[in-house]
Write a protein that holds these residues in place. Structure first.
Motif, PDB file in Angstrom:
ATOM      1  N   TRP A 413       0.856  -1.214   0.000  1.00 35.15           N
ATOM      2  CA  TRP A 413       0.000   0.000   0.000  1.00 35.15           C
ATOM      3  C   TRP A 413       0.883   1.252   0.000  1.00 35.15           C
ATOM      4  CZ3 TRP A 413      -4.038   2.465  -1.236  1.00 35.15           C
ATOM      5  CH2 TRP A 413      -4.514   3.597  -0.528  1.00 35.15           C
ATOM      6  N   MET A 414       0.666   2.140  -1.011  1.00 34.07           N
ATOM      7  CA  MET A 414       1.502   3.341  -1.188  1.00 34.07           C
ATOM      8  C   MET A 414       0.590   4.556  -1.431  1.00 34.07           C
ATOM      9  SD  MET A 414       4.246   1.373  -3.676  1.00 34.07           S
ATOM     10  CE  MET A 414       3.022   0.159  -4.195  1.00 34.07           C
ATOM     11  N   PRO A 415       0.039   5.188  -0.375  1.00 33.18           N
ATOM     12  CA  PRO A 415      -0.932   6.284  -0.530  1.00 33.18           C
ATOM     13  C   PRO A 415      -0.261   7.620  -0.875  1.00 33.18           C
ATOM     14  CG  PRO A 415      -0.519   5.889   1.786  1.00 33.18           C
ATOM     15  CD  PRO A 415       0.254   4.842   1.044  1.00 33.18           C
ATOM     16  N   PHE A 416      -0.970   8.467  -1.650  1.00 35.63           N
ATOM     17  CA  PHE A 416      -0.405   9.767  -2.026  1.00 35.63           C
ATOM     18  C   PHE A 416      -1.439  10.893  -2.103  1.00 35.63           C
ATOM     19  CE2 PHE A 416      -1.359   7.485  -5.976  1.00 35.63           C
ATOM     20  CZ  PHE A 416      -2.139   8.406  -6.671  1.00 35.63           C
ATOM     21  N   ASN A 417      -2.743  10.569  -2.109  1.00 34.13           N
ATOM     22  CA  ASN A 417      -3.763  11.618  -2.237  1.00 34.13           C
ATOM     23  C   ASN A 417      -4.976  11.218  -1.413  1.00 34.13           C
ATOM     24  OD1 ASN A 417      -5.487  13.682  -2.997  1.00 34.13           O
ATOM     25  ND2 ASN A 417      -5.815  12.920  -5.079  1.00 34.13           N
ATOM     26  N   GLY A 418      -4.939  11.548  -0.108  1.00 35.11           N
ATOM     27  CA  GLY A 418      -6.039  11.139   0.761  1.00 35.11           C
ATOM     28  C   GLY A 418      -6.090   9.627   0.836  1.00 35.11           C
ATOM     29  N   GLY A 419      -7.231   9.049   0.428  1.00 38.19           N
ATOM     30  CA  GLY A 419      -7.372   7.589   0.443  1.00 38.19           C
ATOM     31  C   GLY A 419      -6.980   6.947  -0.865  1.00 38.19           C
ATOM     32  N   ILE A 420      -6.380   7.702  -1.751  1.00 40.94           N
ATOM     33  CA  ILE A 420      -5.959   7.173  -3.049  1.00 40.94           C
ATOM     34  C   ILE A 420      -4.481   6.805  -2.995  1.00 40.94           C
ATOM     35  CG2 ILE A 420      -5.635   7.727  -5.490  1.00 40.94           C
ATOM     36  CD1 ILE A 420      -8.049   9.583  -5.281  1.00 40.94           C
ATOM     37  N   GLY A 421      -4.153   5.608  -3.512  1.00 42.04           N
ATOM     38  CA  GLY A 421      -2.754   5.191  -3.512  1.00 42.04           C
ATOM     39  C   GLY A 421      -2.486   4.133  -4.569  1.00 42.04           C
ATOM     40  N   LEU A 422      -1.244   3.745  -4.673  1.00 41.72           N
ATOM     41  CA  LEU A 422      -0.826   2.648  -5.540  1.00 41.72           C
ATOM     42  C   LEU A 422      -0.844   1.364  -4.719  1.00 41.72           C
ATOM     43  CD1 LEU A 422       1.991   4.951  -6.459  1.00 41.72           C
ATOM     44  CD2 LEU A 422       0.942   3.766  -8.390  1.00 41.72           C
ATOM     45  N   HIS A 423      -1.331   0.278  -5.309  1.00 37.51           N
ATOM     46  CA  HIS A 423      -1.325  -1.003  -4.577  1.00 37.51           C
ATOM     47  C   HIS A 423      -1.510  -2.172  -5.548  1.00 37.51           C
ATOM     48  CE1 HIS A 423      -5.707  -1.608  -4.900  1.00 37.51           C
ATOM     49  NE2 HIS A 423      -5.837  -0.300  -4.617  1.00 37.51           N
ATOM     50  N   ASP A 424      -1.185  -3.343  -5.054  1.00 37.66           N
ATOM     51  CA  ASP A 424      -1.387  -4.564  -5.844  1.00 37.66           C
ATOM     52  C   ASP A 424      -2.875  -4.885  -5.889  1.00 37.66           C
ATOM     53  OD1 ASP A 424      -1.380  -7.026  -3.407  1.00 37.66           O
ATOM     54  OD2 ASP A 424      -0.671  -5.000  -2.947  1.00 37.66           O
ATOM     55  N   ALA A 425      -3.308  -5.550  -6.972  1.00 36.59           N
ATOM     56  CA  ALA A 425      -4.721  -5.945  -7.124  1.00 36.59           C
ATOM     57  C   ALA A 425      -4.746  -7.359  -7.687  1.00 36.59           C
ATOM     58  CB  ALA A 425      -5.446  -4.967  -8.043  1.00 36.59           C
ATOM     59  N   ASN A 426      -4.633  -8.344  -6.788  1.00 36.35           N
ATOM     60  CA  ASN A 426      -4.556  -9.734  -7.236  1.00 36.35           C
ATOM     61  C   ASN A 426      -5.895 -10.264  -7.735  1.00 36.35           C
ATOM     62  OD1 ASN A 426      -5.948 -10.081  -4.856  1.00 36.35           O
ATOM     63  ND2 ASN A 426      -4.269 -11.117  -3.768  1.00 36.35           N
ATOM     64  N   TRP A 427      -6.951  -9.489  -7.576  1.00 36.66           N
ATOM     65  CA  TRP A 427      -8.269  -9.902  -8.068  1.00 36.66           C
ATOM     66  C   TRP A 427      -8.456  -9.585  -9.559  1.00 36.66           C
ATOM     67  CZ3 TRP A 427      -7.353  -6.303  -4.311  1.00 36.66           C
ATOM     68  CH2 TRP A 427      -7.511  -4.943  -4.657  1.00 36.66           C
ATOM     69  N   ARG A 428      -7.468  -8.862 -10.122  1.00 36.43           N
ATOM     70  CA  ARG A 428      -7.562  -8.552 -11.551  1.00 36.43           C
ATOM     71  C   ARG A 428      -6.641  -9.488 -12.346  1.00 36.43           C
ATOM     72  NH1 ARG A 428     -10.278  -3.943 -12.716  1.00 36.43           N
ATOM     73  NH2 ARG A 428     -10.501  -2.388 -11.040  1.00 36.43           N
ATOM     74  N   SER A 429      -7.150  -9.878 -13.508  1.00 38.36           N
ATOM     75  CA  SER A 429      -6.325 -10.721 -14.401  1.00 38.36           C
ATOM     76  C   SER A 429      -5.729  -9.898 -15.530  1.00 38.36           C
ATOM     77  CB  SER A 429      -7.171 -11.860 -15.003  1.00 38.36           C
ATOM     78  OG  SER A 429      -8.282 -11.329 -15.728  1.00 38.36           O
ATOM     79  N   ARG A 430      -6.295  -8.702 -15.773  1.00 40.68           N
ATOM     80  CA  ARG A 430      -5.783  -7.848 -16.847  1.00 40.68           C
ATOM     81  C   ARG A 430      -5.601  -6.431 -16.325  1.00 40.68           C
ATOM     82  NH1 ARG A 430      -8.609  -6.532 -21.052  1.00 40.68           N
ATOM     83  NH2 ARG A 430     -10.660  -6.876 -20.085  1.00 40.68           N
ATOM     84  N   PHE A 431      -4.655  -5.710 -16.941  1.00 39.29           N
ATOM     85  CA  PHE A 431      -4.369  -4.309 -16.600  1.00 39.29           C
ATOM     86  C   PHE A 431      -4.147  -3.525 -17.891  1.00 39.29           C
ATOM     87  CE2 PHE A 431      -3.219  -6.843 -12.977  1.00 39.29           C
ATOM     88  CZ  PHE A 431      -3.627  -6.094 -11.874  1.00 39.29           C
ATOM     89  N   GLY A 432      -4.356  -2.220 -17.823  1.00 41.42           N
ATOM     90  CA  GLY A 432      -4.168  -1.368 -18.990  1.00 41.42           C
ATOM     91  C   GLY A 432      -5.410  -1.296 -19.845  1.00 41.42           C
TER      92      GLY A 432
END
Length: 469
Positions: A413-432
């Protein structure tokens, strides 16, 4: 001897006895009116012999109301007068006169040339304060011609291009009105006929000469300020504050301390902040594809205006030239560059994230950002990474039943704007791609687990995160 001769002798003896008795009466009075003062009685210089207490009271009080004068002796053999009637002067007596009569009666009512029947009694004095002030202000020693003000030696006022100097003292003939008023009031209360205001210390006197060591030290301290320079460094730019300008901010000295106008120092620091603060301001950012974007955001530097204003005043008071960086409430890694060489770039149009270190691309990954169709669009801007955590549960809004809108476990978990951040999402099979348009996140930047793990090892608290379309 004939009877005629004998009778004549007897007559002579009678006359002699009468004379003796007459003179004896000068020390022991015959019976008289004990309700009146004995002949020759004077109270406070006013003759009241043969008067009752009430008559004497009227006589004495009337005398003061009509005749009282206070002579004021000044320098140069000058005398001015305050007349009692001009200021509504009154002296009221209470029981004191009655006490005098009782003393006379108790001592046998002695009268005659050898008797001392003079008395002094204290009365209650009153006068019109306003009229007294008017009278004092009209005295020639206060408002007349030829008055030269007495002044202490002092430091000259600031003039551009001219060093501070000591202006010599002047011993004049000015009178301190406050001291004069106090002296006059004391005389009125004591019913004095005359005062000498020079002897009473009413004239202004020099207390600080041009040789005063403290004054010399103040002059030297001010001239050190005149020669000083304060250089503020702000990244690769600088601002120089010169002593000539600083001297115009000085309002004098208190002992050895230079008094610096707070409005001037705060205005100067505010001008620096307005020019160099970047928090909340739009800045141009050249994205990875080479295009320029104008972005707002919370990332940037912000001068601590209150802290730096106080620091500037202290520097001026020291009289020492110096270079300094201002105090910041928020700062950046590299002030020569708006966001430095290390940053994370989130290209939401391309749905791709880039990590630069020292200006070199060291990591990149596809991503999924906020769901546009549900108005969870990730906002543009330049932000700061708050911190980073592992093994974190992310929760949405709390529902009425106590549950949360969503709960998602993430490893990084890498937050930068309130509750918004960068994080892993293992529930997704595709990105982009265009996933974010209808099936995007609640605003966070979703990353593949292995990519999130690698990014977690590269980022740190304070690194800029730049989001744009």
């Amino acid at each position: 001897m004939s009877r005629k001769g004998s009778h004549a002798g007897t007559m002579r003896k009678g006359v002699l006895l009468a004379v003796i008795l007459m003179f004896a009466g000068t020390t022991t009075a015959l019976a008289d009116d004990t309700t009146k003062f004995v002949t020759g009685t004077k109270i406070n210089g006013v003759s009241v012999g043969g008067m009752t207490v009430e008559e004497a009271k009227i006589q004495i009080e009337g005398f003061y109301g009509r005749e009282y004068r206070l002579s004021i002796k000044e320098k140069g053999e000058v005398t001015e007068v305050i007349n009692g009637p001009d200021i509504g002067y009154q002296v009221v007596f209470a029981e004191g006169l009655k006490t005098v009569l009782e003393e006379q009666n108790a001592s046998g009512r002695v009268t005659g040339p050898a008797a001392d029947n003079t008395y002094s009694q204290k009365g209650a004095v009153s006068y019109d304060e306003g009229k007294l002030k008017e009278k004092l202000n009209s005295l020639s020693c206060i408002s007349g011609e030829g008055i030269m003000a007495t002044t202490n030696a002092r430091i000259s006022d600031w003039q551009q291009g001219v060093p501070f100097a000591i202006l010599p003292e002047v011993q004049g003939n000015s009178v301190n009105l406050e001291k004069l008023e106090a002296t006059v009031k004391a005389a009125l209360n004591e019913v004095l006929p005359q005062i000498n205001i020079e002897e009473s210390g009413c004239y202004d006197t020099v207390t600080v000469t041009s040789m005063d060591t403290g004054l010399i030290a103040q002059r030297d301290a001010l001239n050190r300020v005149r020669e000083m320079e304060i250089t503020y460094t702000l990244g690769d730019q600088s601002e120089v504050l010169k002593g000539e300008e600083i001297c115009s901010w000085i309002s004098g000295m208190t002992g050895e301390v230079i008094n610096v106008r707070g409005d001037k120092t705060s205005a100067y620091i505010k001008a620096l902040a307005d020019k160099y603060d970047t928090v909340g301001k739009e800045r141009a950012f050249r994205v990875t594809d080479g295009k320029a974007r104008l972005l707002p955001g919370s990332y940037g530097q912000k001068i601590d205006q209150a802290g730096e204003t106080a620091a500037l005043a202290a520097i001026i008071q020291s009289g020492q030239s110096q270079k300094r960086e201002p105090k910041y409430v928020q700062t950046v890694a590299n002030r020569s560059n708006a966001w430095g060489g290390d940053y994370v770039e989130v290209d939401m149009a391309a749905q791709h994230v880039y990590m630069y270190k020292g200006g070199v691309l060291v990591w990149d990954s596809p991503c999924v950002t906020g769901n546009v169709s549900k108005k969870y669009t990730t906002p543009e801007g330049i932000y700061t990474l708050y911190n980073k955590e592992t093994d974190r549960i992310l929760r949405g809004k709390r529902q009425a039943d106590g549950t949360y809108e969503y709960e998602s476990h993430v490893n990084y978990w890498m937050p930068f704007n309130g509750g918004i951040g960068l994080h892993d999402a293992n529930w997704r099979s595709r990105f982009g791609g265009d996933i974010y348009q209808t099936k995007g996140s609640h605003g966070c930047i979703n990353l593949p687990p292995d990519k999130a793990k690698a990014l977690y090892g590269l980022v740190y608290s304070g690194i800029p995160v730049i989001c744009h379309y």
